[in-house]
Every structure is written in structure tokens, then in C-alpha cells.
Scaffold this motif. Structure first.
Motif, PDB file in Angstrom:
ATOM      1  N   PRO A 111       0.833  -1.207   0.000  1.00  0.00           N
ATOM      2  CA  PRO A 111       0.000   0.000   0.000  1.00  0.00           C
ATOM      3  C   PRO A 111       0.866   1.254   0.000  1.00  0.00           C
ATOM      4  O   PRO A 111       2.002   1.225   0.462  1.00  0.00           O
ATOM      5  N   PRO A 112       0.340   2.370  -0.497  1.00  0.00           N
ATOM      6  CA  PRO A 112       1.086   3.633  -0.420  1.00  0.00           C
ATOM      7  C   PRO A 112       1.343   4.006   1.041  1.00  0.00           C
ATOM      8  O   PRO A 112       0.613   3.589   1.938  1.00  0.00           O
ATOM      9  N   LYS A 113       2.372   4.811   1.255  1.00  0.00           N
ATOM     10  CA  LYS A 113       2.738   5.237   2.610  1.00  0.00           C
ATOM     11  C   LYS A 113       1.546   5.890   3.300  1.00  0.00           C
ATOM     12  O   LYS A 113       0.868   6.729   2.723  1.00  0.00           O
ATOM     13  N   GLY A 114       1.289   5.461   4.522  1.00  0.00           N
ATOM     14  CA  GLY A 114       0.187   6.012   5.303  1.00  0.00           C
ATOM     15  C   GLY A 114      -1.149   5.343   5.056  1.00  0.00           C
ATOM     16  O   GLY A 114      -2.125   5.643   5.718  1.00  0.00           O
ATOM     17  N   LYS A 115      -1.214   4.429   4.101  1.00  0.00           N
ATOM     18  CA  LYS A 115      -2.449   3.701   3.805  1.00  0.00           C
ATOM     19  C   LYS A 115      -2.318   2.300   4.383  1.00  0.00           C
ATOM     20  O   LYS A 115      -1.238   1.718   4.385  1.00  0.00           O
ATOM     21  N   HIS A 116      -3.424   1.761   4.856  1.00  0.00           N
ATOM     22  CA  HIS A 116      -3.378   0.462   5.524  1.00  0.00           C
ATOM     23  C   HIS A 116      -4.542  -0.416   5.094  1.00  0.00           C
ATOM     24  O   HIS A 116      -5.639   0.084   4.835  1.00  0.00           O
ATOM     25  N   LEU A 117      -4.304  -1.699   5.051  1.00  0.00           N
ATOM     26  CA  LEU A 117      -5.361  -2.684   4.896  1.00  0.00           C
ATOM     27  C   LEU A 117      -5.287  -3.550   6.138  1.00  0.00           C
ATOM     28  O   LEU A 117      -4.302  -4.250   6.354  1.00  0.00           O
ATOM     29  N   PHE A 118      -6.303  -3.470   6.978  1.00  0.00           N
ATOM     30  CA  PHE A 118      -6.267  -4.172   8.246  1.00  0.00           C
ATOM     31  C   PHE A 118      -6.922  -5.537   8.199  1.00  0.00           C
ATOM     32  O   PHE A 118      -6.944  -6.247   9.185  1.00  0.00           O
ATOM     33  N   GLY A 119      -7.476  -5.909   7.071  1.00  0.00           N
ATOM     34  CA  GLY A 119      -8.111  -7.209   6.968  1.00  0.00           C
ATOM     35  C   GLY A 119      -9.619  -7.087   6.979  1.00  0.00           C
ATOM     36  O   GLY A 119     -10.183  -5.995   6.903  1.00  0.00           O
TER      37      GLY A 119
END
Length: 140
Positions: A74-82
Motif C-alpha cells: 500500500p502507499p505510505k500512510g495507507k493500511h489494509l487491516f483485513g
């Protein structure tokens, strides 16, 4: 991990090994060795790579797509938490990593925002109220 992430990000940005080498001031062969896992760049070059790719250094080194539903970095600062499951009363459990990153604790109030095309968003109430106050002051 690192070698795979390096190759993936280079291809996503449509850069050749030569392009990456030129940006870092190294040879194309160095980049090829990093992507094959024969060697690893020094910390300074890793930081430069993360900046070029717009990702965090931690993700560049450690991100594992198989642990993240097969999705790439993911791009910096973006998250995929599930994934979370909605309970019969509409409740969800926010993953621990998300709670830690966004400093969400038991008892905190969250504002639920919605956009029929984009989806839902959660924001801590104090952040939302602060933003709303700034906007109202700008209108005056």
C-alpha cells in the motif's frame, strides 16, 4: 519479502532496473542482485527506494502480500487491516493494529461517515469536531 516488494513496486511504477539504478546512483546489476535476493542495499539506499516508491521503509522490507489478502504494497500512510464481520446488531471489531495506529481505546467515540460510492469511514469524534470547527470558522 524485500526482493519481491522491490520488483513489484518497480513494475507498478513502470520503471526499469536501469531507471531505479539511475535514481540511486548505482549500477543496473546492483538492482538486479537486490531483486534476485543475492544482496541487499544499505539502509540509505533502502530509504531512498521507499521514497521513490512512496511506501514506508517497514513495508518495503517486511510487507507480505499473502498475509494481506494477496494485495501488493500500500502507499505510505495507507493500511489494509483485513476483514471484519458485522454482527447481528451491526457491531464490528476494529483490528488491534488499526486501534494501535489510530490510538483508539475502549470507550472512545467514533463518527461514522458514509458515501454511497466510496463506502464508510470512521473518525474519532474529537478529530471530527475539530475539523468541523475549523470549517465553520472559515465560512465566517
Amino acid at each position: 519479502m524485500f526482493k519481491d516488494n522491490l520488483a513489484q513496486m518497480r513494475k507498478v511504477l513502470q520503471l526499469t532496473q536501469e531507471d531505479v539504478a539511475e535514481k540511486l546512483g548505482v549500477t543496473r546489476q546492483s538492482v538486479a542482485k537486490w531483486e534476485s535476493g543475492e544482496s541487499v542495499p544499505d539502509l540509505d539506499k533502502c530509504k531512498q527506494l521507499a521514497e521513490i516508491f512512496g511506501v514506508s521503509l517497514d513495508d518495503l522490507a517486511n510487507y507480505e502480500p499473502e498475509k494481506n489478502m494477496g494485495l501488493g504494497l500500500p502507499p505510505k500512510g495507507k493500511h489494509l487491516f483485513g476483514l471484519v464481520t458485522v454482527g447481528d446488531k451491526g457491531q464490528i471489531v476494529i483490528p488491534a493494529k488499526a486501534r494501535k495506529i489510530f490510538d483508539i481505546s475502549t470507550g472512545d467515540q467514533l463518527v461514522v461517515l458514509g458515501d454511497e460510492e466510496q463506502g464508510l469511514a470512521l473518525i474519532k469524534s474529537e478529530k471530527f469536531l475539530s475539523l468541523a470547527n475549523m470549517v465553520s470558522k472559515l465560512k465566517k
